[in-house]
Design a protein around this motif. Sequence first.
Motif, mmCIF file in Angstrom:
data_model
loop_
_atom_site.group_PDB
_atom_site.id
_atom_site.type_symbol
_atom_site.label_atom_id
_atom_site.label_comp_id
_atom_site.label_asym_id
_atom_site.label_seq_id
_atom_site.Cartn_x
_atom_site.Cartn_y
_atom_site.Cartn_z
ATOM 1 N N TYR A 40 0.800 -1.128 0.024
ATOM 2 C CA TYR A 40 -0.047 0.096 0.064
ATOM 3 C C TYR A 40 0.641 1.011 0.098
ATOM 4 O O TYR A 40 0.315 2.421 0.327
ATOM 5 N N GLY A 41 2.025 1.086 -0.419
ATOM 6 C CA GLY A 41 2.905 2.411 -0.647
ATOM 7 C C GLY A 41 2.707 2.770 -2.239
ATOM 8 O O GLY A 41 3.112 3.893 -2.611
ATOM 9 N N ALA A 42 2.256 1.857 -2.964
ATOM 10 C CA ALA A 42 2.070 2.165 -4.340
ATOM 11 C C ALA A 42 1.069 1.194 -5.004
ATOM 12 O O ALA A 42 0.328 1.684 -6.002
ATOM 13 N N LEU A 43 1.318 -0.104 -5.048
ATOM 14 C CA LEU A 43 0.331 -1.095 -5.487
ATOM 15 C C LEU A 43 0.857 -1.138 -7.039
ATOM 16 O O LEU A 43 -0.158 -1.408 -7.983
ATOM 17 N N GLY A 44 2.000 -0.706 -7.184
ATOM 18 C CA GLY A 44 2.598 -0.760 -8.600
ATOM 19 C C GLY A 44 2.876 -2.117 -9.244
ATOM 20 O O GLY A 44 3.368 -2.027 -10.524
ATOM 21 N N THR A 45 2.952 -3.128 -8.517
ATOM 22 C CA THR A 45 3.389 -4.650 -8.987
ATOM 23 C C THR A 45 2.618 -5.466 -8.302
ATOM 24 O O THR A 45 2.363 -5.544 -7.130
ATOM 25 N N ASP A 46 2.453 -6.698 -9.141
ATOM 26 C CA ASP A 46 1.901 -7.822 -8.388
ATOM 27 C C ASP A 46 3.023 -8.811 -8.029
ATOM 28 O O ASP A 46 2.666 -10.017 -7.523
ATOM 29 N N ARG A 47 4.253 -8.578 -8.435
ATOM 30 C CA ARG A 47 5.307 -9.441 -8.174
ATOM 31 C C ARG A 47 5.775 -9.576 -6.738
ATOM 32 O O ARG A 47 6.107 -8.485 -6.252
ATOM 33 N N TYR A 48 5.845 -10.660 -6.086
ATOM 34 C CA TYR A 48 6.045 -10.851 -4.623
ATOM 35 C C TYR A 48 7.443 -10.382 -4.495
ATOM 36 O O TYR A 48 8.314 -10.770 -5.171
ATOM 37 N N PRO A 49 7.625 -9.214 -3.464
ATOM 38 C CA PRO A 49 9.092 -8.657 -3.366
ATOM 39 C C PRO A 49 9.883 -10.046 -2.737
ATOM 40 O O PRO A 49 9.681 -10.917 -1.886
ATOM 41 N N PRO A 50 11.374 -9.948 -3.410
ATOM 42 C CA PRO A 50 12.211 -10.796 -2.837
ATOM 43 C C PRO A 50 12.434 -10.601 -1.061
ATOM 44 O O PRO A 50 12.447 -9.397 -0.753
ATOM 45 N N PHE A 51 12.926 -11.609 -0.412
ATOM 46 C CA PHE A 51 13.485 -11.260 1.059
ATOM 47 C C PHE A 51 14.773 -11.095 0.731
ATOM 48 O O PHE A 51 15.669 -12.208 1.067
ATOM 49 N N SER A 52 15.211 -9.856 0.451
ATOM 50 C CA SER A 52 16.738 -9.765 0.268
ATOM 51 C C SER A 52 16.922 -8.127 0.528
ATOM 52 O O SER A 52 16.173 -7.357 0.415
ATOM 53 N N LEU A 53 18.281 -8.008 0.940
ATOM 54 C CA LEU A 53 18.823 -6.794 1.167
ATOM 55 C C LEU A 53 19.608 -6.222 -0.031
ATOM 56 O O LEU A 53 20.010 -4.893 -0.018
ATOM 57 N N GLY A 54 19.852 -7.168 -1.024
ATOM 58 C CA GLY A 54 20.689 -6.598 -2.100
ATOM 59 C C GLY A 54 19.898 -6.279 -3.249
ATOM 60 O O GLY A 54 18.721 -6.111 -3.003
ATOM 61 N N GLU A 55 20.749 -5.789 -4.304
ATOM 62 C CA GLU A 55 20.260 -5.415 -5.579
ATOM 63 C C GLU A 55 19.203 -6.679 -6.328
ATOM 64 O O GLU A 55 19.496 -7.550 -6.251
ATOM 65 N N GLU A 56 18.104 -6.104 -6.650
ATOM 66 C CA GLU A 56 17.349 -7.269 -7.569
ATOM 67 C C GLU A 56 16.967 -6.416 -8.899
ATOM 68 O O GLU A 56 15.849 -5.903 -9.023
ATOM 69 N N PRO A 57 17.865 -6.500 -9.638
ATOM 70 C CA PRO A 57 17.663 -5.612 -11.152
ATOM 71 C C PRO A 57 16.277 -5.876 -11.661
ATOM 72 O O PRO A 57 16.052 -5.033 -12.254
ATOM 73 N N SER A 58 15.940 -7.073 -11.403
ATOM 74 C CA SER A 58 14.583 -7.463 -12.408
ATOM 75 C C SER A 58 13.341 -7.028 -11.678
ATOM 76 O O SER A 58 12.169 -6.963 -12.296
ATOM 77 N N TYR A 59 13.694 -6.598 -10.270
ATOM 78 C CA TYR A 59 12.242 -6.181 -9.633
ATOM 79 C C TYR A 59 12.112 -4.691 -9.977
ATOM 80 O O TYR A 59 12.724 -3.864 -10.242
#
Length: 236
Positions: A91-110
């Motif tokens: 609810y900060g944007a609802l800009g994607t339906d892709r579940y976020p990865p559990f990651s502190l690092g870069e996720e270039p494809s997200y």
Amino acid sequence: MNAYATAPAAGRPPVRVRATLDAPLSRWLWLVKWILAVPHLVVLAFLWTAFVLAGLAAGFAILFTGRSPRPLFDFQAGVLRWTWRVAYYAYGALGTDRYPPFSLGEEPSYPARLDIVYPERMSRGLVLVKWWLLALPHYLVVGVLLGGLHLGWWGGTGLIALLSVFAGVALLFTGAYPPGLFDLVVGLNRWVLRVAAYVGLMTDEYPPFRLDLGGSEPTADAVRGGEPGGEPGPKA
């Protein structure tokens, strides 16, 4: 490959927030994202506690050495990056339906990305006043955007959450995310993230009182000329 630059490229701000609107988006999934995001929110509650402690430790290091320890900086950047991805999904944007990865690092494809330039040197004097005195005007703005001062975007009743719900209602009835609303929501999140990096003692550059709309950062020429426009956003 290092996830962070050590010096800003010409015309690029130290905090860069980018987002790509996914399409198509589910008409109904946003109704249950508050449940789906719970595992992330539990983890982030602990990470934000650690973020504050890391900021305090970095502050002492900057005060005595003029530098923020790189491991602390990288950890703080990872927490902000993780938070932005979850906010963008929920609810900060609802800009994607892709579940976020559990990651502190870069996720270039997200589709939600955050880059922060590591400062080689920082002001020793500013560390004493930037996070409370200098940031006070921004705290007032962020309080409106988030509905109070939060260690994250969840549970807020501020402008960002309200506009995101409006976007969800539009999705429900039209199947489309209004483009102008998307640009505004990302711009407001960009403001919050810039302030978070500043008060987290990750940069000495004061956050601008400027609403940069859209999924890409504005170019230096566009900012100087007061014109819309920005660098190309990441591809979905």
